[in-house]
Design a protein around this motif. Structure first.
Motif, PDB file in Angstrom:
ATOM      1  N   HIS A  36       5.870   8.825   3.593  1.00 48.77           N
ATOM      2  CA  HIS A  36       5.741   7.453   4.476  1.00 48.77           C
ATOM      3  C   HIS A  36       5.388   7.833   5.895  1.00 48.77           C
ATOM      4  O   HIS A  36       5.684   8.558   6.487  1.00 48.77           O
ATOM      5  CB  HIS A  36       6.972   6.845   4.605  1.00 48.77           C
ATOM      6  N   VAL A  78      -6.136  -1.914  -2.493  1.00 46.76           N
ATOM      7  CA  VAL A  78      -5.846  -1.102  -1.178  1.00 46.76           C
ATOM      8  C   VAL A  78      -6.935  -1.099  -0.198  1.00 46.76           C
ATOM      9  O   VAL A  78      -6.661  -0.787   1.060  1.00 46.76           O
ATOM     10  CB  VAL A  78      -5.376   0.288  -1.734  1.00 46.76           C
ATOM     11  N   ASP A  90       2.528   4.448   2.165  1.00 47.21           N
ATOM     12  CA  ASP A  90       3.302   5.407   1.317  1.00 47.21           C
ATOM     13  C   ASP A  90       2.063   6.017   0.597  1.00 47.21           C
ATOM     14  O   ASP A  90       1.092   5.528   0.127  1.00 47.21           O
ATOM     15  CB  ASP A  90       4.035   4.644   0.224  1.00 47.21           C
ATOM     16  N   CYS A 113      -3.239   6.935  -1.474  1.00 52.91           N
ATOM     17  CA  CYS A 113      -2.463   5.892  -0.725  1.00 52.91           C
ATOM     18  C   CYS A 113      -1.879   4.858  -1.762  1.00 52.91           C
ATOM     19  O   CYS A 113      -2.588   4.172  -2.586  1.00 52.91           O
ATOM     20  CB  CYS A 113      -3.038   5.118   0.229  1.00 52.91           C
ATOM     21  N   THR A 114      -0.483   4.763  -1.955  1.00 49.05           N
ATOM     22  CA  THR A 114      -0.123   4.122  -3.218  1.00 49.05           C
ATOM     23  C   THR A 114       0.349   2.656  -2.672  1.00 49.05           C
ATOM     24  O   THR A 114       0.439   1.598  -3.419  1.00 49.05           O
ATOM     25  CB  THR A 114       1.318   4.750  -3.710  1.00 49.05           C
ATOM     26  N   ASN A 115       0.728   2.451  -1.152  1.00 52.08           N
ATOM     27  CA  ASN A 115       1.478   1.112  -0.858  1.00 52.08           C
ATOM     28  C   ASN A 115       0.879   1.181   0.680  1.00 52.08           C
ATOM     29  O   ASN A 115       1.359   1.891   1.334  1.00 52.08           O
ATOM     30  CB  ASN A 115       3.040   1.085  -1.077  1.00 52.08           C
ATOM     31  N   SER A 138       0.472  -1.501   3.983  1.00 51.31           N
ATOM     32  CA  SER A 138       0.770  -2.857   4.815  1.00 51.31           C
ATOM     33  C   SER A 138      -0.076  -2.802   6.105  1.00 51.31           C
ATOM     34  O   SER A 138      -0.051  -1.826   6.770  1.00 51.31           O
ATOM     35  CB  SER A 138       2.182  -2.968   4.998  1.00 51.31           C
TER      36      SER A 138
END
Lengths: 160, 130
Positions: B38, B90, B106, B114-116, B118
């Protein structure tokens, strides 16, 4: 307005609307009867001909409207000429050569532990020609190595 | 009379300065957590960081095969991570990052995808500094 006049107007309105509703309900009956008799008179070649015409018409509509539903688009795909297998094989060979070259560059850099600007320039020129799955395979090899320190960039800025 | 005018000017100046500094403020230090996969930081605070290592980069590229987003974050200790994305959502999220944005990302440790992602904009974040 007398009550007799009002009654007369109401009677006319009711008669007219009743006729409209009744007419709307009655209309399909002759059409259904006509369709049923028409279907009964069709033989197999006629049915095939109608199906072919409908497929062709749907194909034209889909070409005119790219946002057509998937079922229509699938019909177009069936009517389009097949991909030339030799041309496809040549493209596949070219892609395989580029993929091998991309991984050679990364492996060569891994042997030295350094990622140079020349590596970036060559890999950039290759990656843009790769299909997405092959691009992702290259990224999945390069970026973990850059992140865990097996490869150290020898220049400032993004490595690709 | 002059004294009253000077006093009034000072009062108004103080009131304006106070309102300009009002509102919540958050400092977001750039961090790269390699065990949790992260990373988090704002462009503004990365720019203002006393460490010359701190850095955040977002790169969006487009070609025949579609769009690719590349992301890099280096924290004040020099810990650096890269991740990449071809997923349209994404890529779109990272495209929305601006010079005052806070990024929270993340990544998958095997592929560095890149999975997540914001991308946040908040009046409390530091503004871009020259």
């Amino acid at each position: 307005m007398t009550s007799r006049t009002m009654l007369a107007i109401a009677g006319v309105v009711l008669f007219a609307s009743g006729g409209y509703v009744a007419g709307a309900r009655r209309t399909p009956q002759p059409m259904l009867e006509h369709a049923a008799s028409a279907i009964a008179s069709l033989d197999a070649p006629s049915v095939r001909s109608i199906v072919r015409e409908e497929i062709a018409r749907a194909g034209l509509a889909a070409r005119a409207c790219p946002s057509a539903p998937a079922s229509t688009t699938a019909t177009v795909a069936l009517t389009q000429p097949a991909v030339d297998p030799e041309a496809q094989a040549a493209r596949d060979r070219e892609t395989q050569t580029l993929v091998a070259r991309a991984h050679d560059i990364i492996n060569g850099a891994l042997a030295n532990g350094t990622w140079n600007e020349s590596d970036r320039a060559v890999l950039r020129s290759i990656v843009v020609h790769l299909p997405q799955a092959e691009q992702e395979a290259v990224y999945s090899t390069l970026f973990p190595a850059l992140s865990d320190g097996r490869l150290k960039p020898a220049f400032a800025g993004m490595p690709l | 009379m002059r004294r009253i005018l000077a006093l009034a000017t000072l009062t108004v100046s103080l009131a304006v300065a106070a309102s300009a500094n009002a509102g919540a403020k958050y400092l977001v230090f750039s961090s790269v957590d390699t065990s949790a996969h992260h990373t988090e930081g704002t462009f503004a605070d990365a720019r203002a960081d006393s460490s010359d290592k701190t850095d955040i980069t977002v790169q969006i590229s487009a070609g025949d095969s579609g769009q690719t987003a590349l992301f890099e974050m280096t924290d004040p200790t020099g810990q650096r991570m890269y991740c990449w994305a071809t997923n349209a959502g994404v890529v779109q999220a990272l495209s929305n990052a601006n010079n005052d944005s806070r990024l929270s990302i993340d990544w998958d440790p095997t592929t560095n995808r890149c999975t997540n992602v914001s991308v946040m904009n908040d009046s409390g974040y530091s503004p871009k500094q020259p």
